[in-house]
Design a protein around this motif. Structure first.
Motif, mmCIF file in Angstrom:
data_model
loop_
_atom_site.group_PDB
_atom_site.id
_atom_site.type_symbol
_atom_site.label_atom_id
_atom_site.label_comp_id
_atom_site.label_asym_id
_atom_site.label_seq_id
_atom_site.Cartn_x
_atom_site.Cartn_y
_atom_site.Cartn_z
ATOM 1 N N ILE A 110 71.007 51.229 65.648
ATOM 2 C CA ILE A 110 69.564 51.036 65.701
ATOM 3 C C ILE A 110 69.266 49.549 65.701
ATOM 4 C CG2 ILE A 110 67.408 51.410 64.421
ATOM 5 C CD1 ILE A 110 69.089 54.051 63.496
ATOM 6 N N ASP A 111 68.708 49.098 66.796
ATOM 7 C CA ASP A 111 68.466 47.671 66.965
ATOM 8 C C ASP A 111 67.137 47.272 66.329
ATOM 9 O OD1 ASP A 111 69.121 45.175 67.770
ATOM 10 O OD2 ASP A 111 69.155 45.612 69.915
ATOM 11 N N GLY A 112 67.002 45.988 66.080
ATOM 12 C CA GLY A 112 65.718 45.458 65.636
ATOM 13 C C GLY A 112 65.434 45.665 64.167
ATOM 14 N N VAL A 113 66.486 45.653 63.333
ATOM 15 C CA VAL A 113 66.297 45.776 61.891
ATOM 16 C C VAL A 113 66.268 44.369 61.310
ATOM 17 C CG1 VAL A 113 67.249 46.699 59.750
ATOM 18 C CG2 VAL A 113 67.465 48.008 61.872
ATOM 19 N N GLY A 114 65.203 44.036 60.591
ATOM 20 C CA GLY A 114 65.072 42.681 60.065
ATOM 21 C C GLY A 114 65.029 41.692 61.219
ATOM 22 N N SER A 115 65.464 40.468 60.993
ATOM 23 C CA SER A 115 65.372 39.460 62.041
ATOM 24 C C SER A 115 66.609 39.447 62.925
ATOM 25 C CB SER A 115 65.177 38.083 61.417
ATOM 26 O OG SER A 115 66.338 37.715 60.699
ATOM 27 N N ARG A 116 67.730 40.017 62.460
ATOM 28 C CA ARG A 116 68.977 39.850 63.213
ATOM 29 C C ARG A 116 69.965 40.996 63.056
ATOM 30 N NH1 ARG A 116 72.151 34.990 60.367
ATOM 31 N NH2 ARG A 116 73.974 36.018 61.220
ATOM 32 N N PHE A 117 69.523 42.125 62.496
ATOM 33 C CA PHE A 117 70.489 43.172 62.194
ATOM 34 C C PHE A 117 70.451 44.348 63.173
ATOM 35 C CE2 PHE A 117 69.991 41.108 58.094
ATOM 36 C CZ PHE A 117 71.296 41.033 57.648
ATOM 37 N N VAL A 118 71.606 44.996 63.243
ATOM 38 C CA VAL A 118 71.702 46.308 63.884
ATOM 39 C C VAL A 118 72.044 47.278 62.775
ATOM 40 C CG1 VAL A 118 72.985 47.723 65.536
ATOM 41 C CG2 VAL A 118 72.516 45.328 66.062
ATOM 42 N N GLY A 119 71.325 48.379 62.694
ATOM 43 C CA GLY A 119 71.608 49.398 61.683
ATOM 44 C C GLY A 119 72.606 50.401 62.247
ATOM 45 N N LEU A 120 73.629 50.708 61.480
ATOM 46 C CA LEU A 120 74.632 51.690 61.909
ATOM 47 C C LEU A 120 74.467 52.934 61.047
ATOM 48 C CD1 LEU A 120 77.683 49.243 62.113
ATOM 49 C CD2 LEU A 120 76.069 49.843 63.927
ATOM 50 N N VAL A 121 74.277 54.054 61.708
ATOM 51 C CA VAL A 121 74.085 55.307 60.982
ATOM 52 C C VAL A 121 75.182 56.275 61.395
ATOM 53 C CG1 VAL A 121 72.493 57.202 60.497
ATOM 54 C CG2 VAL A 121 71.588 54.913 60.972
ATOM 55 N N ASP A 122 76.047 56.607 60.455
ATOM 56 C CA ASP A 122 77.131 57.545 60.723
ATOM 57 C C ASP A 122 76.735 58.920 60.237
ATOM 58 O OD1 ASP A 122 78.536 55.399 61.658
ATOM 59 O OD2 ASP A 122 79.786 55.168 59.873
ATOM 60 N N VAL A 123 76.776 59.875 61.132
ATOM 61 C CA VAL A 123 76.408 61.248 60.774
ATOM 62 C C VAL A 123 77.612 62.145 60.999
ATOM 63 C CG1 VAL A 123 74.854 63.176 61.277
ATOM 64 C CG2 VAL A 123 74.005 60.827 61.403
ATOM 65 N N THR A 124 77.936 62.940 60.001
ATOM 66 C CA THR A 124 79.062 63.875 60.122
ATOM 67 C C THR A 124 78.613 65.075 60.950
ATOM 68 O OG1 THR A 124 79.810 63.185 57.951
ATOM 69 C CG2 THR A 124 80.727 65.232 58.786
ATOM 70 N N PHE A 125 79.437 65.439 61.917
ATOM 71 C CA PHE A 125 79.060 66.600 62.730
ATOM 72 C C PHE A 125 79.954 67.792 62.452
ATOM 73 C CE2 PHE A 125 82.628 65.539 65.311
ATOM 74 C CZ PHE A 125 82.549 64.212 65.701
#
Ligand SMILES: [Zn+2]
Length: 125
Positions: A110-125
């Protein structure tokens, strides 16, 4: 020994209030360290109220974002659309620099977190 002068933004983070609220209560020019300590020890009604609302399950006003790769941290106002991030990474790191998701997990970036972060979301399938 006179304490350091904190900016309006630092005051807001320290008291866990919004910048708008700091401005509304005359803290727009910032405060000295010792003035903040005094305010925390004997909070005025508006601050006590704000804290009471917070402990009733309200959202934190400030979130600390930390890069899992280089340790860079930033305080940011949490957004309603933010999911629960597994990791945060600066946008300029390569995706493989962050810890890999488990074999049974799917990663969304997920781009655009804070001023410079990418959020990584790991979901178990
Ligand atoms: Zn980083």
């Amino acid at each position: 020994m006179a304490g350091r002068m904190l900016s309006k933004r630092e005051v807001a983070q320290r008291l866990d209030i919004s910048i708008e609220m700091a401005t509304r209560h005359g803290l727009a020019d910032g405060m000295r360290e010792e003035a903040i300590v005094a305010l925390e020890q004997e909070p005025p009604t508006w601050l006590a109220q704000s804290r009471a609302n917070r402990t009733k399950g309200g959202r934190a006003v400030w979130a600390t974002l930390t890069c899992v790769v280089c340790g860079f941290t930033e305080s940011a106002r949490p957004k309603k659309w933010w999911p629960e991030f597994t990791y945060l990474s600066c946008r300029d790191h390569a995706p493989q620099d962050a810890p890999a998701p488990a074999a049974n997990q799917h990663r969304t970036e997920i781009d655009g977190v804070g001023s410079r972060f990418v959020g990584l979301v790991d979901v178990t399938f």
